[in-house]
Scaffold this active site. Structure first.
Site, PDB file in Angstrom:
ATOM      1  N   SER A  64      -4.030  -5.742   7.410  1.00 35.03           N
ATOM      2  CA  SER A  64      -2.571  -5.907   7.437  1.00 35.03           C
ATOM      3  C   SER A  64      -1.983  -6.007   8.841  1.00 35.03           C
ATOM      4  O   SER A  64      -0.805  -6.345   8.978  1.00 35.03           O
ATOM      5  CB  SER A  64      -1.899  -4.743   6.717  1.00 35.03           C
ATOM      6  N   LYS A  67      -0.318  -9.138   9.603  1.00 35.29           N
ATOM      7  CA  LYS A  67       0.975  -9.516   9.013  1.00 35.29           C
ATOM      8  C   LYS A  67       2.076  -9.801  10.044  1.00 35.29           C
ATOM      9  O   LYS A  67       2.743 -10.827   9.952  1.00 35.29           O
ATOM     10  CB  LYS A  67       1.431  -8.456   8.001  1.00 35.29           C
ATOM     11  N   TYR A 191      -4.595 -16.006   2.590  1.00 36.27           N
ATOM     12  CA  TYR A 191      -4.106 -14.711   3.073  1.00 36.27           C
ATOM     13  C   TYR A 191      -5.277 -13.747   3.278  1.00 36.27           C
ATOM     14  O   TYR A 191      -5.320 -12.992   4.260  1.00 36.27           O
ATOM     15  CB  TYR A 191      -3.088 -14.147   2.066  1.00 36.27           C
ATOM     16  N   TYR A 243       4.921   1.065   5.959  1.00 36.43           N
ATOM     17  CA  TYR A 243       5.159   1.136   4.506  1.00 36.43           C
ATOM     18  C   TYR A 243       6.051   2.316   4.137  1.00 36.43           C
ATOM     19  O   TYR A 243       7.069   2.550   4.780  1.00 36.43           O
ATOM     20  CB  TYR A 243       3.837   1.203   3.737  1.00 36.43           C
ATOM     21  N   VAL A 261      -5.912  -1.602   6.556  1.00 35.80           N
ATOM     22  CA  VAL A 261      -6.793  -0.737   5.754  1.00 35.80           C
ATOM     23  C   VAL A 261      -8.223  -0.623   6.281  1.00 35.80           C
ATOM     24  O   VAL A 261      -8.989   0.195   5.791  1.00 35.80           O
ATOM     25  CB  VAL A 261      -6.872  -1.128   4.252  1.00 35.80           C
TER      26      VAL A 261
HETATM   27  N1  GLN Z   1      -6.197  -7.363   2.770  1.00 31.31           N
HETATM   28  C1  GLN Z   1      -5.563  -6.143   2.403  1.00 31.31           C
HETATM   29  C2  GLN Z   1      -4.784  -6.310   1.101  1.00 31.31           C
HETATM   30  O1  GLN Z   1      -4.104  -7.257   0.937  1.00 31.31           O
HETATM   31  C3  GLN Z   1      -4.646  -5.697   3.507  1.00 31.31           C
HETATM   32  C4  GLN Z   1      -3.912  -4.423   3.185  1.00 31.31           C
HETATM   33  C5  GLN Z   1      -3.684  -3.526   4.355  1.00 31.31           C
HETATM   34  O2  GLN Z   1      -4.331  -3.619   5.382  1.00 31.31           O
HETATM   35  N2  GLN Z   1      -2.807  -2.561   4.175  1.00 31.31           N
HETATM   36  O3  GLN Z   1      -4.853  -5.504   0.205  1.00 31.31           O
END
Ligand code: GLN
Length: 427
Positions: A64, A67, A191, A243, A261
């Site tokens: 993420s 993003k 993605y 978040y 993550v």
């Molecule tokens: N690729 C992961 C997902 O879409 C990324 C989520 C994250 O890093 N919080 O679930």
């Protein structure tokens, strides 16, 4: 002499190391298999110096943390309006993978949760690039932020795609609201590739430093995305990057940030520094446990909270004095430092309160290293009003910190390189 900052970072890592709470992400099998003991921290300055400790060169997937960078690329490629029409900027207070869209419009609430990030991925690239071209634009763009050619980890990508039911569900919902206008699976695939780009803690610190440095990569000097885009991205990171823990983070750490993550975490402090940490065990919000502790410590040890910037205002007027006497007397206002609105307000107030009786007034910028647009306009307006009150205004500006100083509308300033250039009367 041993270097101070790496020693400090190593000590901070040593202090968080015993904390083995949390779990690596289990929903992506390849991530569950990662070594949970990995630990690293790095700082990158806005002039390109990187300090690190621990496993700073061990690669892991960006997840993420991609993003905010993909959001920056979409804003740069398409402009603000088309992106804002599809993805909002409101904190959701929900988990990153929550299946939620704004009621009525079907828009994802922000670009940091998966619904928003999947939509943002579909908006990267000028024109209407195909899926492969779009992924290439993302990888190329992330590489420019890092100043190193990055690559996708195919195993992690395949592993996540096999279990991407939730992201597929989100994408199908977005498709049903026409927020996505193309094949939902293709977008999730792109993605997921974006999330599977391999980075090191060192890379992440440099990417964060590029955001901290107004979009200019400190090593290559490349303006990766325009300045207004960076302001938008950092604002959204500040309110939504962590978040449903974003409020705690904003108050306790106070650095625009983003977690992933795989265990990465970045913070970008505008104008100052890029920070990255890596430790795979996650808390219930999906943020790295040790990473959060490290950032809390960095913020308090080094006063990095964005709400804690020292006011430049008070120190802007270094001196206010008169040289010489009689009709040739010269009033000198010596300014210093970087001048913004608060600093310029002090200059204006100082001049108003002094109401200089001397005809000749010099504003000395010799010790000023930067002056922003509003401060420049305020200083010139003061010069204009002084002219209208029959003063002769001089600007001492040896390094042309204030180019083309035209106060307009009846104002007049003469630029000189040093105070001696004003033919001072001997005191
Ligand atoms: N690729 C992961 C997902 O879409 C990324 C989520 C994250 O890093 N919080 O679930």
């Amino acid at each position: 002499m041993r270097p101070i900052i790496p020693d400090y970072l190593a000590e901070a890592l040593g202090d968080v190391e015993p904390d083995t709470s949390g779990e690596p992400a289990a929903y992506i099998p390849e991530l569950a298999a990662a070594d949970p003991e990995r630990l690293a921290a790095a700082f990158a300055t806005v002039d390109g110096r990187v300090y690190g400790a621990g496993d700073v060169d061990v690669p892991f997937t960006i997840q993420s943390i991609s993003k905010p960078f993909a959001y920056a690329l979409a804003l740069a490629d398409r402009g603000f309006d088309p992106v804002l029409a599809k993805v909002g900027v409101e904190p959701s207070g929900e988990a990153f993978n929550e299946i939620s869209l704004e009621s009525g419009t079907g828009r994802p609430l922000n670009p940091m949760i998966n619904a928003g990030a999947i939509t943002v991925h579909s908006l990267v690239g000028a024109g209407n690039p195909g899926p492969a071209e779009r992924v290439e634009r993302v990888v190329h763009g992330l590489s420019a932020f890092a100043d190193r050619r990055l690559a996708v980890d195919e195993e992690v990508c395949a592993s996540e795609m096999e279990h991407a039911h939730r992201n597929l569900a989100i994408a199908h919902m977005l498709r049903s609201h026409d927020v996505l206008t193309e094949d939902a699976r293709g977008v999730v695939d792109g993605y997921t590739r974006q999330c599977s780009v391999l980075v090191t803690t060192r890379d992440l610190a440099m990417m964060a430093a590029t955001l901290a440095n107004h979009g200019v990569n400190p090593l290559s000097g490349e303006q990766v995305v325009p300045k207004p885009v960076v302001r938008q991205v950092l604002s959204v990171m500040f309110s939504c990057g962590m978040y449903d823990a974003a409020g705690d983070w904003a108050t306790q750490v106070g650095i625009p940030a983003k977690s992933g993550v795989a265990g990465g975490l970045i913070g970008a402090l505008p104008g100052r520094i890029g920070i990255a940490t890596f430790s795979p065990r996650l808390d219930r919000h999906g943020n790295s446990v040790r990473g959060v502790s490290l950032f809390e410590r960095f913020s308090s040890d080094m006063g990095l909270h964005v709400m804690e910037v020292p006011s430049p205002g008070r120190a802007t007027v270094r001196s206010n004095h008169v040289v010489g006497s009689g009709p040739d007397a010269l009033r000198v206002l010596e300014l210093q430092g970087g001048i913004d609105f608060a600093g310029a307000e002090h200059v204006v107030r100082e001049i108003m309160e002094t109401a200089p009786p001397e005809t000749r007034v010099a504003i000395d910028l010799t010790r000023v290293h930067a002056i922003d647009d509003v401060a420049r306009r305020m200083v010139l307006e003061v010069a204009r009003r002084l002219t209208l009150d029959d003063h002769e205004v001089h600007l001492v500006d040896p390094e042309t910190i204030l180019p083309d100083p035209d106060p307009g509308d009846g104002g007049r300033v003469t630029v000189v390189r040093d105070v001696d250039g004003l033919g001072l009367p001997s005191a």
